[in-house]
Write a protein that holds these residues in place. Structure first.
Motif, PDB file in Angstrom:
ATOM      1  N   ALA A   1       0.831  -1.186   0.000  1.00 32.12           N
ATOM      2  CA  ALA A   1       0.000   0.000   0.000  1.00 32.12           C
ATOM      3  C   ALA A   1       0.878   1.252   0.000  1.00 32.12           C
ATOM      4  CB  ALA A   1      -0.942  -0.002   1.197  1.00 32.12           C
ATOM      5  N   LYS A   2       1.981   1.223   0.755  1.00 30.48           N
ATOM      6  CA  LYS A   2       2.882   2.379   0.786  1.00 30.48           C
ATOM      7  C   LYS A   2       3.508   2.604  -0.582  1.00 30.48           C
ATOM      8  CE  LYS A   2       6.981   4.217   3.127  1.00 30.48           C
ATOM      9  NZ  LYS A   2       7.342   4.977   1.987  1.00 30.48           N
ATOM     10  N   MET A   3       3.811   1.547  -1.298  1.00 34.07           N
ATOM     11  CA  MET A   3       4.410   1.673  -2.630  1.00 34.07           C
ATOM     12  C   MET A   3       3.438   2.346  -3.605  1.00 34.07           C
ATOM     13  SD  MET A   3       7.510   0.426  -2.709  1.00 34.07           S
ATOM     14  CE  MET A   3       7.835  -0.204  -4.315  1.00 34.07           C
ATOM     15  N   LEU A   4       2.149   2.083  -3.442  1.00 31.16           N
ATOM     16  CA  LEU A   4       1.163   2.698  -4.329  1.00 31.16           C
ATOM     17  C   LEU A   4       1.151   4.217  -4.133  1.00 31.16           C
ATOM     18  CD1 LEU A   4      -1.055   2.457  -6.419  1.00 31.16           C
ATOM     19  CD2 LEU A   4      -2.677   2.098  -4.556  1.00 31.16           C
ATOM     20  N   GLY A   5       1.207   4.651  -2.889  1.00 30.76           N
ATOM     21  CA  GLY A   5       1.251   6.092  -2.612  1.00 30.76           C
ATOM     22  C   GLY A   5       2.500   6.736  -3.185  1.00 30.76           C
ATOM     23  N   ASP A   6       3.628   6.045  -3.057  1.00 27.75           N
ATOM     24  CA  ASP A   6       4.873   6.563  -3.630  1.00 27.75           C
ATOM     25  C   ASP A   6       4.790   6.640  -5.148  1.00 27.75           C
ATOM     26  OD1 ASP A   6       5.912   6.740  -1.091  1.00 27.75           O
ATOM     27  OD2 ASP A   6       7.067   4.873  -1.220  1.00 27.75           O
ATOM     28  N   PHE A   7       4.167   5.627  -5.754  1.00 32.06           N
ATOM     29  CA  PHE A   7       4.016   5.614  -7.212  1.00 32.06           C
ATOM     30  C   PHE A   7       3.130   6.775  -7.679  1.00 32.06           C
ATOM     31  CE2 PHE A   7       1.638   4.309 -11.002  1.00 32.06           C
ATOM     32  CZ  PHE A   7       2.705   4.201 -11.887  1.00 32.06           C
ATOM     33  N   ILE A   8       2.044   7.012  -6.967  1.00 33.60           N
ATOM     34  CA  ILE A   8       1.137   8.104  -7.334  1.00 33.60           C
ATOM     35  C   ILE A   8       1.852   9.446  -7.185  1.00 33.60           C
ATOM     36  CG2 ILE A   8      -0.966   9.327  -6.644  1.00 33.60           C
ATOM     37  CD1 ILE A   8      -2.144   6.536  -6.013  1.00 33.60           C
ATOM     38  N   ARG A   9       2.623   9.610  -6.119  1.00 35.22           N
ATOM     39  CA  ARG A   9       3.381  10.842  -5.921  1.00 35.22           C
ATOM     40  C   ARG A   9       4.390  11.029  -7.053  1.00 35.22           C
ATOM     41  NH1 ARG A   9       5.061  10.095  -0.984  1.00 35.22           N
ATOM     42  NH2 ARG A   9       3.258  11.116  -0.092  1.00 35.22           N
ATOM     43  N   LEU A  10       5.076   9.949  -7.432  1.00 37.28           N
ATOM     44  CA  LEU A  10       6.040  10.014  -8.531  1.00 37.28           C
ATOM     45  C   LEU A  10       5.351  10.413  -9.831  1.00 37.28           C
ATOM     46  CD1 LEU A  10       8.847   9.532  -9.772  1.00 37.28           C
ATOM     47  CD2 LEU A  10       8.174   7.129 -10.063  1.00 37.28           C
ATOM     48  N   ALA A  11       4.203   9.789 -10.109  1.00 40.88           N
ATOM     49  CA  ALA A  11       3.461  10.129 -11.327  1.00 40.88           C
ATOM     50  C   ALA A  11       3.023  11.593 -11.306  1.00 40.88           C
ATOM     51  CB  ALA A  11       2.250   9.213 -11.476  1.00 40.88           C
ATOM     52  N   ASP A  12       2.608  12.083 -10.146  1.00 36.71           N
ATOM     53  CA  ASP A  12       2.208  13.481 -10.012  1.00 36.71           C
ATOM     54  C   ASP A  12       3.390  14.404 -10.268  1.00 36.71           C
ATOM     55  OD1 ASP A  12       0.362  15.628  -9.267  1.00 36.71           O
ATOM     56  OD2 ASP A  12       1.592  15.792  -7.453  1.00 36.71           O
ATOM     57  N   TYR A  13       4.540  14.100  -9.681  1.00 36.18           N
ATOM     58  CA  TYR A  13       5.742  14.913  -9.909  1.00 36.18           C
ATOM     59  C   TYR A  13       6.126  14.928 -11.378  1.00 36.18           C
ATOM     60  CZ  TYR A  13       6.697  15.093  -4.858  1.00 36.18           C
ATOM     61  OH  TYR A  13       6.638  15.317  -3.517  1.00 36.18           O
ATOM     62  N   MET A  14       6.020  13.786 -12.029  1.00 35.58           N
ATOM     63  CA  MET A  14       6.372  13.706 -13.449  1.00 35.58           C
ATOM     64  C   MET A  14       5.408  14.539 -14.299  1.00 35.58           C
ATOM     65  SD  MET A  14       7.443   9.695 -13.681  1.00 35.58           S
ATOM     66  CE  MET A  14       7.701   9.702 -15.434  1.00 35.58           C
ATOM     67  N   LEU A  15       4.133  14.488 -13.960  1.00 32.04           N
ATOM     68  CA  LEU A  15       3.138  15.261 -14.699  1.00 32.04           C
ATOM     69  C   LEU A  15       3.383  16.764 -14.526  1.00 32.04           C
ATOM     70  CD1 LEU A  15       0.461  15.375 -16.330  1.00 32.04           C
ATOM     71  CD2 LEU A  15      -0.683  15.523 -14.129  1.00 32.04           C
ATOM     72  N   VAL A  16       3.596  17.191 -13.295  1.00 34.69           N
ATOM     73  CA  VAL A  16       3.836  18.608 -13.039  1.00 34.69           C
ATOM     74  C   VAL A  16       5.119  19.055 -13.737  1.00 34.69           C
ATOM     75  CG1 VAL A  16       4.405  20.286 -11.241  1.00 34.69           C
ATOM     76  CG2 VAL A  16       2.537  18.676 -10.891  1.00 34.69           C
ATOM     77  N   GLU A  17       6.160  18.248 -13.674  1.00 28.71           N
ATOM     78  CA  GLU A  17       7.414  18.583 -14.346  1.00 28.71           C
ATOM     79  C   GLU A  17       7.205  18.709 -15.853  1.00 28.71           C
ATOM     80  OE1 GLU A  17      11.305  19.550 -15.055  1.00 28.71           O
ATOM     81  OE2 GLU A  17      10.289  19.437 -13.137  1.00 28.71           O
ATOM     82  N   GLY A  18       6.405  17.825 -16.436  1.00 25.30           N
ATOM     83  CA  GLY A  18       6.117  17.900 -17.863  1.00 25.30           C
ATOM     84  C   GLY A  18       5.366  19.164 -18.242  1.00 25.30           C
ATOM     85  N   VAL A  19       4.388  19.542 -17.422  1.00 24.35           N
ATOM     86  CA  VAL A  19       3.614  20.758 -17.688  1.00 24.35           C
ATOM     87  C   VAL A  19       4.513  21.992 -17.585  1.00 24.35           C
ATOM     88  CG1 VAL A  19       1.753  22.221 -16.807  1.00 24.35           C
ATOM     89  CG2 VAL A  19       1.401  19.773 -17.016  1.00 24.35           C
ATOM     90  N   VAL A  20       5.337  22.046 -16.555  1.00 28.95           N
ATOM     91  CA  VAL A  20       6.244  23.190 -16.382  1.00 28.95           C
ATOM     92  C   VAL A  20       7.242  23.259 -17.535  1.00 28.95           C
ATOM     93  CG1 VAL A  20       8.094  24.127 -14.929  1.00 28.95           C
ATOM     94  CG2 VAL A  20       5.971  23.327 -13.890  1.00 28.95           C
ATOM     95  N   ALA A  21       7.791  22.113 -17.918  1.00 27.73           N
ATOM     96  CA  ALA A  21       8.755  22.090 -19.028  1.00 27.73           C
ATOM     97  C   ALA A  21       8.101  22.567 -20.321  1.00 27.73           C
ATOM     98  CB  ALA A  21       9.326  20.686 -19.200  1.00 27.73           C
ATOM     99  N   ARG A  22       6.854  22.162 -20.554  1.00 25.95           N
ATOM    100  CA  ARG A  22       6.150  22.593 -21.763  1.00 25.95           C
ATOM    101  C   ARG A  22       5.871  24.092 -21.731  1.00 25.95           C
ATOM    102  NH1 ARG A  22       6.939  22.604 -26.207  1.00 25.95           N
ATOM    103  NH2 ARG A  22       5.368  23.715 -27.319  1.00 25.95           N
ATOM    104  N   ALA A  23       5.506  24.605 -20.569  1.00 27.14           N
ATOM    105  CA  ALA A  23       5.243  26.042 -20.445  1.00 27.14           C
ATOM    106  C   ALA A  23       6.515  26.848 -20.696  1.00 27.14           C
ATOM    107  CB  ALA A  23       4.688  26.363 -19.060  1.00 27.14           C
ATOM    108  N   ILE A  24       7.617  26.400 -20.133  1.00 29.67           N
ATOM    109  CA  ILE A  24       8.894  27.089 -20.355  1.00 29.67           C
ATOM    110  C   ILE A  24       9.265  27.028 -21.832  1.00 29.67           C
ATOM    111  CG2 ILE A  24      11.375  26.972 -19.903  1.00 29.67           C
ATOM    112  CD1 ILE A  24      10.628  26.107 -17.035  1.00 29.67           C
ATOM    113  N   GLY A  25       9.066  25.876 -22.449  1.00 31.48           N
ATOM    114  CA  GLY A  25       9.354  25.732 -23.878  1.00 31.48           C
ATOM    115  C   GLY A  25       8.500  26.652 -24.736  1.00 31.48           C
ATOM    116  N   THR A  26       7.231  26.793 -24.367  1.00 28.39           N
ATOM    117  CA  THR A  26       6.329  27.666 -25.128  1.00 28.39           C
ATOM    118  C   THR A  26       6.743  29.129 -25.005  1.00 28.39           C
ATOM    119  OG1 THR A  26       4.514  26.114 -24.800  1.00 28.39           O
ATOM    120  CG2 THR A  26       3.923  28.357 -25.406  1.00 28.39           C
ATOM    121  N   VAL A  27       7.123  29.558 -23.808  1.00 27.15           N
ATOM    122  CA  VAL A  27       7.584  30.941 -23.630  1.00 27.15           C
ATOM    123  C   VAL A  27       8.876  31.168 -24.408  1.00 27.15           C
ATOM    124  CG1 VAL A  27       8.451  32.616 -21.946  1.00 27.15           C
ATOM    125  CG2 VAL A  27       6.415  31.271 -21.433  1.00 27.15           C
TER     126      VAL A  27
END
Length: 89
Positions: A1-27
């Motif tokens: 169960a703890k691994m699932l929470g870590d996986f979800i957090r990792l996926a969230d970090y990756m998604l946010v990083e992707g959005v920020v990287a795309r925004a920086i690229g667009t600017v």
């Protein structure tokens, strides 16, 4: 169960990083577009913005002014991107 929470957090970090990287690229692409319009020596290039030049006996004026154009870019484009990114859950 703890691994699932870590996986979800990792996926969230990756998604946010992707959005920020795309925004920086667009600017960066926007900045490149604006700067490349200045460097173009092709006489058929229309540039990025349309401006009106007016002449008087003592001066020459541009409408919209440089500051007006910069304000629109900053307030509408960049602030809109920041608002969109902040709206991501």
């Amino acid at each position: 169960a703890k691994m699932l929470g870590d996986f979800i957090r990792l996926a969230d970090y990756m998604l946010v990083e992707g959005v920020v990287a795309r925004a920086i690229g667009t600017v960066e692409e926007l900045l490149e577009l604006v700067e490349s319009a200045r460097r173009v020596t092709d006489k058929t290039s229309k540039g990025v913005f349309l401006t009106t030049v007016s002449f008087t006996d003592t001066a020459m004026g541009f409408s919209p002014t440089e500051q007006d154009v910069l304000n629109v870019i900053n307030q509408n484009v960049i602030e809109g991107m920041v608002s969109t990114i902040q709206a991501v859950p």
